[in-house]
Motif scaffolding. Structure first.
Motif, PDB file in Angstrom:
ATOM      1  N   ILE A 100      16.202 -19.018  12.377  1.00 53.52           N
ATOM      2  CA  ILE A 100      16.012 -20.471  12.390  1.00 53.52           C
ATOM      3  C   ILE A 100      16.486 -21.081  13.702  1.00 53.52           C
ATOM      4  O   ILE A 100      15.901 -22.063  14.198  1.00 53.52           O
ATOM      5  CB  ILE A 100      16.698 -21.142  11.179  1.00 53.52           C
ATOM      6  N   SER A 129      13.680 -20.575   6.955  1.00 52.85           N
ATOM      7  CA  SER A 129      14.708 -20.554   5.904  1.00 52.85           C
ATOM      8  C   SER A 129      14.175 -20.024   4.579  1.00 52.85           C
ATOM      9  O   SER A 129      14.865 -19.301   3.867  1.00 52.85           O
ATOM     10  CB  SER A 129      15.260 -21.970   5.686  1.00 52.85           C
ATOM     11  N   GLU A 130      12.921 -20.397   4.246  1.00 54.27           N
ATOM     12  CA  GLU A 130      12.389 -20.019   2.930  1.00 54.27           C
ATOM     13  C   GLU A 130      12.020 -18.546   2.847  1.00 54.27           C
ATOM     14  O   GLU A 130      12.216 -17.905   1.806  1.00 54.27           O
ATOM     15  CB  GLU A 130      11.155 -20.877   2.609  1.00 54.27           C
ATOM     16  N   ALA A 186      17.707 -17.883  -0.364  1.00 56.37           N
ATOM     17  CA  ALA A 186      18.139 -19.272  -0.183  1.00 56.37           C
ATOM     18  C   ALA A 186      17.233 -20.218  -0.977  1.00 56.37           C
ATOM     19  O   ALA A 186      17.707 -21.138  -1.651  1.00 56.37           O
ATOM     20  CB  ALA A 186      18.122 -19.635   1.298  1.00 56.37           C
ATOM     21  N   TYR A 187      15.918 -19.962  -0.908  1.00 55.91           N
ATOM     22  CA  TYR A 187      14.952 -20.785  -1.644  1.00 55.91           C
ATOM     23  C   TYR A 187      15.170 -20.667  -3.154  1.00 55.91           C
ATOM     24  O   TYR A 187      15.236 -21.668  -3.876  1.00 55.91           O
ATOM     25  CB  TYR A 187      13.530 -20.348  -1.272  1.00 55.91           C
ATOM     26  N   PRO A 190      19.606 -14.513   9.873  1.00 54.38           N
ATOM     27  CA  PRO A 190      20.046 -15.910   9.972  1.00 54.38           C
ATOM     28  C   PRO A 190      19.758 -16.566  11.312  1.00 54.38           C
ATOM     29  O   PRO A 190      19.609 -17.783  11.395  1.00 54.38           O
ATOM     30  CB  PRO A 190      21.554 -15.824   9.712  1.00 54.38           C
ATOM     31  N   GLY A 238      15.253 -16.504   6.064  1.00 54.17           N
ATOM     32  CA  GLY A 238      16.571 -16.855   5.531  1.00 54.17           C
ATOM     33  C   GLY A 238      17.693 -15.965   6.010  1.00 54.17           C
ATOM     34  O   GLY A 238      17.858 -15.688   7.198  1.00 54.17           O
TER      35      GLY A 238
END
Length: 425
Positions: A298, A287-288, A336-337, A295, A291
């Motif tokens: 993850i 995610s970090e 996202a982070y 998508p 991201g």
């Protein structure tokens, strides 16, 4: 010969110390300290077997200070008090040098007591630790000490140390010669984790278990070296610096799309047997660092992690490797982070204001009288399921937290949202 060979041949002058040229090379700060005799309080930080104790011994002899050695795993404040009392006797006439090994095992109260004696000059402290002193040493004590970081020795340095050891052993064993192949010395060096003491101890066991030929030469065979278990050549402590350094290098390598480095640091973590940490870190990275650029990453990583947890080691290494290779070769985005980081900063540092009335909960009696949901516009009643209305509190209504990264997926999503915003119908 009761003492280990590494202890028997410990260097007595700074010029004979192997490695650490960044500290003890001519003109370097520690070299100057040793030779001018003006010794400050110091902390020696680094892995075992790289010269910390040796240099403390040399400093003691050079300054003629009385040297006391304590290990913080078993020593107490009373032991230090007893040493300080000797500073008033003839034993401490030129000063006392306290070498405190593994100082990270002293608690804050013990370190504070130590601070008192270093401040009044009753003792000069040389503390050693394998852990980062910035995390383990009391700040007031840390600020009064010079910190010297000792590095693991390279293969060439260790080979040099082994050759010196062979010369000493040849004399001790009254051997005509000790015959060992250069490649075998290299093998021992490469498998000693940068630790000269470990390498010398291996060498001693190997030589003592080798045979003498008819000419009185001790001949070392590769088979003998293999029989003397060398063990792992990576220092790994789940609760120490090596753990956090390896985890950091692991994530940075994946972030940098270096698949070979990613697999290397995965192998280190696998060797440490720390399956849970590996799995948690892979999920964070998905995610970090990947991201919204990919998508589905993850989802795939979660499947790999679940498989690894169910399989356990040694088979877990295969899905973990799959996850690392996927993440290294995926497009990268930290949007996202960065987005949530900025949003949290506003929450922590600003008066963000109240949630707008029209999007607050209105599903209870009396909500209308309070203005809840009165002017709310239901997006699904509008073209493209979009309607322009305010969602952020008044105080931060123009805040921007998400900025799409430059990748195909986020560009596509951004362009889609912008098109329906500009075509409200």
């Amino acid at each position: 010969m009761n003492k280990p060979l590494a202890e028997r041949i410990r260097p007595r002058i700074i010029e004979d110390v192997v490695g650490q040229k960044h500290l003890i090379g001519k003109g370097k700060i520690l070299y100057s300290i040793v030779n001018n005799g003006r010794v400050p309080n110091m902390i020696f930080y680094g892995p075992p077997g790289v010269g910390k104790t040796t240099i403390a011994n040399i400093i003691s002899k050079k300054t003629e200070k009385k040297l006391y050695k304590l290990n913080a795993t078993s020593a107490s404040v009373s032991d230090i008090k007893n040493i300080v009392e000797n500073s008033n006797s003839l034993l401490g006439i030129k000063g006392i040098l306290l070498y405190l090994d593994e100082i990270q095992n002293f608690n804050k109260k013990q370190q504070q007591a130590l601070l008192e004696y270093t401040e009044n000059g009753r003792i000069t402290l040389i503390a050693s630790t394998t852990e980062n002193p910035n995390f383990y040493i009391y700040k007031a004590l840390l600020s009064r000490c010079m910190i010297f970081e000792f590095k693991p020795l390279n293969v060439e340095d260790i080979i040099l140390g082994l050759k010196k050891a062979i010369i000493s052993l040849k004399k001790e064993l009254n051997s005509t010669d000790i015959i060992i192949d250069e490649m075998d010395l290299k093998y021992i060096s490469e498998n000693s984790s940068g630790d000269l003491r470990k390498a010398i101890n291996i060498l001693e066991v190997v030589i003592l278990n080798s045979y003498k030929d008819k000419d009185g030469n001790i001949v070392v065979k590769k088979e003998t070296i293999n029989e003397c278990s060398i063990g792992d050549n990576i220092n790994y402590d789940k609760f120490g610096d090596s753990h956090y350094d390896t985890i950091s290098a692991f994530q940075k390598s994946i972030r940098g799309s270096d698949v070979n480095a990613g697999l290397h640091y995965l192998a280190r973590l696998i060797k440490g047997g720390d399956l849970i940490t590996i799995c948690r870190r892979l999920l964070v990275i998905a995610s970090e660092d990947i991201g919204l650029a990919y998508p589905n990453a993850i989802t795939i990583v979660k499947s790999c992690v679940d498989s690894a947890m169910q399989l356990g080691f040694p088979e877990a290494k295969i899905p973990l490797s799959q996850a690392v290779i996927l993440l290294c070769n995926s497009p990268k985005s930290n949007s996202a982070y960065v987005g949530i980081k900025k949003a949290l900063e506003d929450i922590e540092n600003k008066n963000v204001g109240e949630i707008p009335n029209h999007i607050r909960d209105g599903h209870y009696s009396g909500a209308k009288k309070l203005g809840r949901m009165v002017s709310y516009k239901y997006p699904y009643n509008y073209n493209n399921n979009y309607v322009d209305q305010q969602y952020l509190p008044d105080n931060i209504k123009t805040a921007v937290y998400y900025k799409p990264s430059n990748n195909k997926m986020e560009k596509s999503m951004y362009n889609y949202i912008e098109s329906i915003k500009n075509n409200r119908g």
